[in-house]
Design a protein around this motif. Structure first.
Motif, short mmCIF file in Angstrom:
data_model
loop_
_atom_site.label_atom_id
_atom_site.label_comp_id
_atom_site.label_asym_id
_atom_site.label_seq_id
_atom_site.Cartn_x
_atom_site.Cartn_y
_atom_site.Cartn_z
N THR A 148 -10.22 -5.69 -6.62
CA THR A 148 -10.51 -4.92 -5.73
C THR A 148 -12.09 -4.96 -5.26
O THR A 148 -12.52 -4.64 -6.11
CB THR A 148 -9.77 -3.43 -5.79
OG1 THR A 148 -8.54 -3.77 -6.17
CG2 THR A 148 -9.85 -2.74 -4.39
N GLU A 157 -7.90 0.60 -5.47
CA GLU A 157 -8.63 0.89 -4.24
C GLU A 157 -9.51 2.22 -4.27
O GLU A 157 -10.51 2.08 -3.87
CB GLU A 157 -7.40 0.85 -3.19
CG GLU A 157 -7.95 0.95 -1.79
CD GLU A 157 -6.84 0.64 -0.98
OE1 GLU A 157 -6.60 -0.61 -0.94
OE2 GLU A 157 -6.51 1.40 -0.02
N CYS A 176 -14.81 -3.29 -2.45
CA CYS A 176 -14.84 -2.38 -1.24
C CYS A 176 -16.16 -2.53 -0.58
O CYS A 176 -17.10 -2.19 -1.37
CB CYS A 176 -14.58 -0.97 -1.61
SG CYS A 176 -14.93 0.25 -0.24
N ARG A 178 -7.04 -10.46 -10.65
CA ARG A 178 -7.01 -9.80 -9.46
C ARG A 178 -8.05 -8.58 -9.35
O ARG A 178 -8.50 -8.03 -10.42
CB ARG A 178 -5.69 -8.94 -9.56
CG ARG A 178 -5.52 -8.17 -8.10
CD ARG A 178 -4.16 -7.58 -7.83
NE ARG A 178 -3.13 -8.50 -7.64
CZ ARG A 178 -2.15 -8.96 -8.52
NH1 ARG A 178 -1.90 -8.15 -9.66
NH2 ARG A 178 -1.22 -9.72 -8.07
N GLN A 233 -5.63 -3.73 -8.78
CA GLN A 233 -5.53 -3.24 -7.80
C GLN A 233 -6.16 -1.53 -8.10
O GLN A 233 -5.25 -0.87 -8.10
CB GLN A 233 -3.99 -3.20 -7.31
CG GLN A 233 -3.95 -2.44 -6.00
CD GLN A 233 -2.33 -2.75 -5.41
OE1 GLN A 233 -1.98 -3.83 -5.84
NE2 GLN A 233 -2.17 -1.91 -4.39
N ILE A 245 -12.02 -3.32 2.83
CA ILE A 245 -11.46 -3.21 1.47
C ILE A 245 -10.61 -4.45 1.18
O ILE A 245 -9.81 -4.70 2.16
CB ILE A 245 -10.47 -2.14 1.15
CG1 ILE A 245 -11.38 -0.70 1.04
CG2 ILE A 245 -9.88 -2.13 -0.24
CD1 ILE A 245 -10.55 0.54 1.36
N ARG A 246 -10.74 -5.12 0.40
CA ARG A 246 -9.98 -6.41 -0.12
C ARG A 246 -9.42 -6.62 -1.41
O ARG A 246 -10.13 -6.45 -2.35
CB ARG A 246 -10.53 -7.96 0.57
CG ARG A 246 -11.78 -8.13 -0.22
CD ARG A 246 -12.01 -9.50 -0.03
NE ARG A 246 -12.44 -9.98 1.71
CZ ARG A 246 -12.54 -11.08 2.23
NH1 ARG A 246 -12.21 -11.93 1.42
NH2 ARG A 246 -12.80 -11.21 3.42
N ILE A 247 -8.09 -6.88 -1.48
CA ILE A 247 -7.42 -7.09 -2.94
C ILE A 247 -6.94 -8.34 -2.97
O ILE A 247 -6.14 -8.80 -2.23
CB ILE A 247 -6.65 -6.01 -3.12
CG1 ILE A 247 -7.10 -4.43 -2.92
CG2 ILE A 247 -5.81 -5.85 -4.63
CD1 ILE A 247 -5.94 -3.37 -2.85
N THR A 277 0.88 -1.26 -0.17
CA THR A 277 -0.13 -0.13 -0.08
C THR A 277 0.93 1.19 0.09
O THR A 277 2.03 1.35 0.52
CB THR A 277 -1.03 -0.01 1.09
OG1 THR A 277 -1.73 1.26 1.10
CG2 THR A 277 -0.21 -0.10 2.49
#
Lengths: 368, 159
Positions: free
Chosen positions: A253, A283, A255, A251, A281, A227-229, A121
């Motif tokens: 993201t 976010e 929320c 992949r 990714q 939040i997960r990625i 991050t």
């Protein structure tokens, strides 16, 4: 009379040749490889995939290179490419609870099963430019903490146990989700179709709208539930196989925005929700999407529609940056004939205006 | 008739194993797959029935994670179908645009269905791919776990 004019072919050819030259730039500087873009400009690649609405890292990298780093142009290229491919089908819905998680944070619960995982991050960095990155300094391998896999339920499932939060959002059984790539947009628009539009909507536009809800234009009292990625499995039902065929992982993201809601004539006080799901990714985009999703649900909760972010047609019809750029940028293309016609019209109106003015002042003089 | 449930169970088990093999093939990096395929040394004639061809699969998510489905974008997918001289038909589907990978994967799927070659396919190709994938996942999980926040409580003054 309409007269067609031709010309500019040589100019256009040479302009494109010049573009190719400028795109390559100084030949003494090595050319960028697609692998370099995929690996080192990964979040630009993710943005092009998300808004181009096509998951393919290498194609997105090619688009970025071809567009000289202009991401909206790259998104346009990606959208154009996808129209050339046949469609094999619709995947089974991804299961984000089974994600191979790379980042997971919650702003509502400190201790939760699976824990708070910061992942790669920008948060907590000091936003100071790092002169070391101007060179090719050796980068340390990441720290490791070997562990057995641990289940990581979505935070909203924990809150749901108290009954103070609305459920995930069901559809009447037997309804197929709408698809904006197949059917023209119609308003009012159902939530499934809105989510599809938001997921590929322009990050900047959705970010600004999300910000407007925080500043009081459709107040929504949001908390980041989670939040997960990470990577999720994609499966496709095909007639030739007796099981859904696994395609690999992508992949995404996700929320989960949780919004305090004081209740209305229609619904009791509770936590309501907005949802964001974006490729790659992404976010900021997933957060903005979830805030916009919640704002657009105002009608469901009997809230007054007072802000731009709550206006479906305003939000959805202007969220697509390919459409937006097409309409704004077409203004620079030749409009010579249109403009000539307008010029004649304005001359005539001006003539009439001046005649009227002349007549009025003549009358005034006569009266005096 | 009495054996029907047992047959069904065997089919289910076989389907689950074939699906796992196809998952390992789909997830495999193309280079790894190619090397394992060449080293495995199968001599096989596989006639293309369909493709390799690239198309789109529309990706679906669920509102709130577990609610009603919605479409959120598309992905490139390449598929191939081949037929062996002995009659088995192999299928392959994988994200991306790698036609060679799809063609080889379909051939491997066909060989997996043939009783004489299944064990060798599992041992020489599927098991190594699955092992590499689970090792890569464990590594990525360990890297992520190292960023887990361990909270501790600060005791404040005021008696």
């Amino acid at each position: 009379m309409y007269v067609a004019v031709k010309g500019g072919e040589a100019a256009i050819d040479n302009a494109h040749r010049l573009l190719a030259d400028r795109r390559r730039g100084d030949r003494d500087v090595p050319a960028l490889g697609l692998a370099q873009i995929v690996e080192q400009l990964a979040l630009a690649v993710d943005r092009v995939m998300a808004e181009g609405s096509l998951y393919d890292r290498e194609l997105a990298a090619l688009a970025i290179r071809q567009a000289r780093g202009d991401l909206i142009e790259a998104i346009f290229l990606t959208r154009a490419y996808r129209t050339t491919l046949p469609r094999f089908g619709y995947s089974r819905p991804v299961d984000t609870a089974a994600m191979q998680v790379e980042r997971r944070v919650s702003a509502t619960y400190k201790d939760l099963p699976g824990g708070q995982l910061l992942g790669p991050t920008f948060d907590y960095t000091h936003r100071l430019l790092d002169p070391e990155l101007a060179g090719d300094a050796i980068v340390e391998a990441p720290a490791v903490r070997p562990e057995a896999p641990e289940p990581m339920p979505r935070v909203t499932e924990i809150l749901a146990q108290e009954g103070l939060i609305e459920p995930d959002g069901a559809a009447p059984t037997g309804t197929e989700p709408g698809d904006i790539t197949r059917q023209p947009a119609e308003y009012p628009m159902e939530r499934d179709v809105r989510l599809q539009a938001l997921s590929r909507g322009d990050e900047g536009f959705l970010l600004a709208l999300a910000y407007s809800t925080q500043r009081g234009y459709g107040r929504s009292h949001p908390f980041v539930g989670e939040i997960r990625i990470g990577e999720v499995e994609i499966e496709l039902e095909v007639p030739e196989l007796p099981f859904p065929v696994p395609l690999g992982r992508i992949r995404v993201t996700e929320c989960q925005m949780v919004n305090q809601f004081k209740g209305s004539m229609k619904a009791p006080p509770q936590f309501t929700r907005g949802y964001g799901l974006v490729m790659g990714q992404s976010e900021r985009k997933a957060m903005a999407m979830s805030l916009c999703d919640r704002a657009l649900r105002a009608g469901e909760f009997g809230e007054d529609l007072v802000a731009p972010a709550q206006d479906q047609e305003f939000v959805i019809a202007h969220s697509d940056n390919v459409q937006a750029t097409g309409f704004v940028e077409h203004l620079k293309l030749p409009h010579y004939v249109d403009f000539q016609a307008e010029l004649d019209l304005v001359r005539r109106m001006r003539g009439e205006f001046e005649e009227r003015q002349g007549a009025t002042s003549a009358r005034k003089e006569a009266a005096e | 008739m009495a054996s029907a449930p047992r047959d069904r169970m065997r089919d289910q088990d076989e389907n689950a194993r074939r699906k796992a093999a196809m998952a390992a093939l789909a997830a495999a990096p193309a280079d790894d797959l190619l090397t394992l395929w060449q080293d495995a040394g199968f001599i096989v004639e596989a006639r293309p029935l369909r493709g390799p061809e690239t198309g789109l699969v529309t990706l679906r998510g669920r509102m709130g994670g577990g609610g009603a489905p919605f479409n959120f974008g598309e992905a490139t997918v390449t598929r191939a179908t081949v037929k062996l001289a002995s009659g088995e038909i192999g299928h392959a589907y994988a994200l991306g645009r790698d036609r060679e990978k799809a063609r080889i994967s379909a051939t491997i799927d066909a060989l997996w269905q043939r009783a004489e070659t299944r064990a060798a396919v599992e041992e020489r190709i599927i098991a190594p791919l699955a092992a590499r994938a689970s090792q890569a996942d464990a590594q990525s999980r360990a890297e992520t776990a190292a960023t887990r926040v361990d909270f501790f409580t600060m005791v404040r003054g005021e008696d």
